[in-house]
Design a protein around this motif. Structure first.
Motif, PDB file in Angstrom:
ATOM      1  N   PHE A 244       9.509  56.306 -27.538  1.00  0.00           N
ATOM      2  CA  PHE A 244       8.185  55.682 -27.485  1.00  0.00           C
ATOM      3  C   PHE A 244       7.170  56.449 -26.650  1.00  0.00           C
ATOM      4  O   PHE A 244       5.986  56.490 -26.975  1.00  0.00           O
ATOM      5  CB  PHE A 244       8.291  54.263 -26.913  1.00  0.00           C
ATOM      6  N   GLY A 245       7.640  57.047 -25.564  1.00  0.00           N
ATOM      7  CA  GLY A 245       6.747  57.594 -24.554  1.00  0.00           C
ATOM      8  C   GLY A 245       5.692  58.571 -25.030  1.00  0.00           C
ATOM      9  O   GLY A 245       4.501  58.405 -24.729  1.00  0.00           O
ATOM     10  N   PRO A 246       6.065  59.607 -25.771  1.00  0.00           N
ATOM     11  CA  PRO A 246       5.065  60.618 -26.166  1.00  0.00           C
ATOM     12  C   PRO A 246       3.916  60.046 -26.992  1.00  0.00           C
ATOM     13  O   PRO A 246       2.840  60.621 -27.034  1.00  0.00           O
ATOM     14  CB  PRO A 246       5.894  61.610 -26.995  1.00  0.00           C
ATOM     15  N   ARG A 247       4.144  58.902 -27.647  1.00  0.00           N
ATOM     16  CA  ARG A 247       3.115  58.356 -28.527  1.00  0.00           C
ATOM     17  C   ARG A 247       2.386  57.157 -27.938  1.00  0.00           C
ATOM     18  O   ARG A 247       1.240  56.909 -28.266  1.00  0.00           O
ATOM     19  CB  ARG A 247       3.766  57.923 -29.853  1.00  0.00           C
ATOM     20  N   THR A 248       3.061  56.413 -27.074  1.00  0.00           N
ATOM     21  CA  THR A 248       2.487  55.127 -26.685  1.00  0.00           C
ATOM     22  C   THR A 248       2.443  54.870 -25.190  1.00  0.00           C
ATOM     23  O   THR A 248       1.509  54.252 -24.710  1.00  0.00           O
ATOM     24  CB  THR A 248       3.289  53.983 -27.334  1.00  0.00           C
ATOM     25  N   LEU A 249       3.466  55.265 -24.458  1.00  0.00           N
ATOM     26  CA  LEU A 249       3.548  54.909 -23.052  1.00  0.00           C
ATOM     27  C   LEU A 249       2.764  55.885 -22.189  1.00  0.00           C
ATOM     28  O   LEU A 249       2.783  57.089 -22.412  1.00  0.00           O
ATOM     29  CB  LEU A 249       5.015  54.880 -22.600  1.00  0.00           C
ATOM     30  N   LYS A 250       2.099  55.358 -21.186  1.00  0.00           N
ATOM     31  CA  LYS A 250       1.234  56.164 -20.341  1.00  0.00           C
ATOM     32  C   LYS A 250       1.562  55.942 -18.872  1.00  0.00           C
ATOM     33  O   LYS A 250       2.144  54.926 -18.499  1.00  0.00           O
ATOM     34  CB  LYS A 250      -0.238  55.807 -20.599  1.00  0.00           C
ATOM     35  N   GLU A 251       1.150  56.893 -18.030  1.00  0.00           N
ATOM     36  CA  GLU A 251       1.300  56.704 -16.595  1.00  0.00           C
ATOM     37  C   GLU A 251       0.412  55.533 -16.171  1.00  0.00           C
ATOM     38  O   GLU A 251      -0.633  55.277 -16.756  1.00  0.00           O
ATOM     39  CB  GLU A 251       0.891  57.973 -15.846  1.00  0.00           C
ATOM     40  N   LYS A 252       0.845  54.794 -15.185  1.00  0.00           N
ATOM     41  CA  LYS A 252       0.147  53.604 -14.690  1.00  0.00           C
ATOM     42  C   LYS A 252       0.091  52.497 -15.739  1.00  0.00           C
ATOM     43  O   LYS A 252      -0.832  51.687 -15.779  1.00  0.00           O
ATOM     44  CB  LYS A 252      -1.258  53.948 -14.194  1.00  0.00           C
ATOM     45  N   GLU A 253       1.107  52.473 -16.600  1.00  0.00           N
ATOM     46  CA  GLU A 253       1.242  51.388 -17.554  1.00  0.00           C
ATOM     47  C   GLU A 253       1.417  50.077 -16.784  1.00  0.00           C
ATOM     48  O   GLU A 253       2.034  50.037 -15.722  1.00  0.00           O
ATOM     49  CB  GLU A 253       2.462  51.632 -18.445  1.00  0.00           C
ATOM     50  N   ARG A 254       0.871  48.976 -17.310  1.00  0.00           N
ATOM     51  CA  ARG A 254       0.973  47.675 -16.638  1.00  0.00           C
ATOM     52  C   ARG A 254       1.655  46.688 -17.584  1.00  0.00           C
ATOM     53  O   ARG A 254       1.086  46.297 -18.607  1.00  0.00           O
ATOM     54  CB  ARG A 254      -0.413  47.166 -16.222  1.00  0.00           C
ATOM     55  N   ALA A 255       2.858  46.301 -17.235  1.00  0.00           N
ATOM     56  CA  ALA A 255       3.664  45.456 -18.109  1.00  0.00           C
ATOM     57  C   ALA A 255       3.798  44.051 -17.552  1.00  0.00           C
ATOM     58  O   ALA A 255       3.594  43.798 -16.366  1.00  0.00           O
ATOM     59  CB  ALA A 255       5.048  46.063 -18.298  1.00  0.00           C
ATOM     60  N   VAL A 256       4.167  43.135 -18.445  1.00  0.00           N
ATOM     61  CA  VAL A 256       4.533  41.776 -18.069  1.00  0.00           C
ATOM     62  C   VAL A 256       5.982  41.574 -18.499  1.00  0.00           C
ATOM     63  O   VAL A 256       6.330  41.808 -19.658  1.00  0.00           O
ATOM     64  CB  VAL A 256       3.636  40.733 -18.760  1.00  0.00           C
ATOM     65  N   THR A 257       6.834  41.150 -17.558  1.00  0.00           N
ATOM     66  CA  THR A 257       8.254  40.991 -17.843  1.00  0.00           C
ATOM     67  C   THR A 257       8.705  39.561 -17.577  1.00  0.00           C
ATOM     68  O   THR A 257       9.035  39.200 -16.441  1.00  0.00           O
ATOM     69  CB  THR A 257       9.110  41.965 -17.010  1.00  0.00           C
TER      70      THR A 257
END
Length: 559
Positions: A244-257
């Motif tokens: 997923f990372g190269p296409r979608t995930l970015k540094e300083k991503e903010r998730a809800v878990t």
């Protein structure tokens, strides 16, 4: 030789088909890098309190030092963690790994019977638990090898004034902490305070050292520990990132878990992957409290969310959630159970987040496959194998079948477990000498390399992403003196995916509620039968085996 990986041709050019599973020699090395690289970034948020990567590292080091110096725990010792999503969880987990221990994740909602089995089987000598569950622990601790009990209150990592209020409300207003007697228990706050004054010694860890005993039913209903090594977990983090990372995930991503971190999907993907990326993770302690959930989201510009079908249904019905700020959101990753297309479509319409599904199992740390396109319309396949992962479909004799044909899914890759803890027989039955894991799931692969789940070979019931094994439900039912025979099956449920239905042959008149009440004494809530059917006899084969498929065919929705 038949090409078992035609999906390689469908990968975008910027997605690697292979990862270096030996990039880090341990989970500890991966987490240490993140804490140094992203020291001042926020790692976790819970109930309004932020925890930076540097603070996480400091607390975890203190926790590890206490385990080593005061409790005299050694590399390879097992420690159980029994708590919901709180800041205390990543501190205790990272601290345990820093001390070289093996983590045994425990569902905090377990009954005494379930807890006793897991603690006894794992041989855990220490446990970290929230005081809410001290009463359950008290009932079983003398029948385990647990020598050290570390307790924490729900609000212990919050600011002093808020900590006092939250802990008072939880204990005295909401009455969520039943009385317990664990006289030798120590508080986690004390552990962290005293640990800061002690010397920490980094253990020598190898990639093949055990990191987790993650309990699952495996191929039968008896819970057993999948032995997941440091290399297994590191590999899966790198695999999911490469996918997923190269296409979608970015540094300083903010998730809800909102998914529980004691569940391997949330543990590896929601927590470890985000730490690897330096992301910020909002932990939701009680996702069933939708009012509090919606309130937590206010002012938090989250970019993605982890969840599952049951949760999506509940949130979509909540007006406060529907008015949240979704302007920064890009996608949702779903795990634990299949997402219904109607739910995924409504979720995307409301949140502007497409639902990306994958496939995994505890024995694979857990992710095996995932969708390729995060912007596509929802599809009901599980995508393609992750980098460095092979999947194939085999017949009953273990021979690969042709494209489009149905059979059992087998998996091979660096994320596949080492085996089941102290259970060579079960290990041999599902893990071949050449590394192929038999999943017990029935599926097929199309000409583009996309896999689809068709059925489950096992009789396992999947309730809101949690495995429920009929034999366990049946064994508990038979503890009732008036029940002669019992058989459990899974039936369709619009919200939870499946629910448990129990068929009973009894000595005398019983009510459905009497049986459910009996089961509640021994089973976690999601395992308790939601429907009970009384019958004169159960359908059986000529050798006396209960035919669950016939029960499913006979089941009447109004039973």
């Amino acid at each position: 030789m038949t090409n078992t990986m035609p999906w390689l041709q469908s990968y975008p050019s910027n997605v690697s088909a292979e990862i270096n599973a030996d990039e880090f020699d341990s989970i500890l090395a991966l987490l240490e890098q993140s804490c140094a690289k992203y020291a001042n970034y926020t790692a976790f948020i819970n109930m309004g309190k932020k925890l930076s990567y540097n603070e996480l590292d400091t607390h975890a080091t203190a926790f590890a030092a206490y385990l080593q110096q005061t409790l005299k725990m050694k590399k390879g010792d097992r420690i159980a963690l029994m708590m919901p999503n709180l800041l205390q969880y990543p501190i205790a987990l990272f601290g345990a790994l820093k001390a070289g221990l093996v983590v045994v994740n425990v569902n905090p909602l377990y009954t005494a019977r379930e807890l006793q089995h897991q603690l006894h089987d794992s041989g855990a000598t220490a446990i970290v638990a929230v005081t809410n569950f001290g009463n359950t622990l008290q009932k079983v601790i003398n029948d385990t090898k647990v020598q050290h009990v570390i307790l924490t209150n729900i609000g212990d990592q919050l600011a002093p004034h808020k900590r006092t209020v939250v802990n008072f409300v939880v204990k005295h207003i909401k009455k969520m902490v039943p009385n317990y007697h664990l006289p030798n228990a120590i508080s986690m706050r004390r552990v962290l305070t005293e640990g800061k004054q002690l010397n920490y010694q980094r253990p020598q860890l190898r990639a093949e050292d055990s990191a987790f005993l993650q309990y699952t039913g495996g191929t039968t209903g008896t819970a057993k520990g999948a032995v997941l090594s440091h290399r297994n977990i590191v590999a899966n983090v790198l695999q999911v990132f490469a996918h997923f990372g190269p296409r979608t995930l970015k540094e300083k991503e903010r998730a809800v878990t909102p998914l529980p971190l004691y569940h391997i999907f949330a543990n590896t993907v929601s927590m470890m992957l985000f730490m690897y990326m330096g992301g910020c993770n909002m932990l939701i302690t009680n996702p069933r409290d939708l009012d509090a959930f919606a309130k937590d989201l206010k002012g938090y510009p989250f970019t993605m969310m982890f969840g599952l079908n049951t949760l999506f249904v509940g949130l979509l019905k909540h007006e406060g959630f529907r008015h949240a700020d979704f302007s920064h959101c890009r996608f949702t990753i779903a795990g634990g159970m299949a997402t219904q297309k109607s739910v995924a479509d409504e979720w995307q319409a409301v949140t502007n987040m497409p639902v990306i599904e994958g496939y995994g199992l505890t024995e694979c740390s857990p992710v095996v496959a995932g969708g390729l396109n995060t912007q596509q319309a929802f599809v009901d396949n599980i995508g393609v194998p992750l980098p460095s992962t092979q999947m194939r479909i085999v017949d009953e004799k273990g021979n690969p079948v042709a494209t489009g044909e149905t059979g059992e899914i087998q998996i091979r890759g660096p994320q596949v477990m080492q085996g089941y803890w102290k259970n060579e027989l079960e290990t041999r039955e599902c893990l071949s000498p050449d590394g192929w894991l038999s999943s017990g799931d029935i599926g097929s692969m199309d000409e583009k390399g996309y896999f689809t789940i068709r059925d489950r070979k096992k009789d396992m019931i999947l309730v809101s992403g949690f495995n429920v094994y009929p034999s366990e439900i049946e064994a508990v039912a038979l503890l009732h003196p008036s029940i002669l025979e019992a058989a459990a099956i899974g039936i369709h449920d619009e919200v939870a995916g499946e629910r448990v239905a129990l068929f009973v042959v009894g000595l005398e008149d019983l009510t459905q509620e009497e049986i459910r009440q009996h089961c509640r004494q021994h089973l976690t809530g999601y395992k308790v039968p939601k429907a009970v059917t009384f019958c004169d006899s159960l359908p059986k084969s000529n050798v006396g085996k209960v035919l669950r498929r016939e029960l499913k065919a006979q089941y009447a929705p109004d039973s």
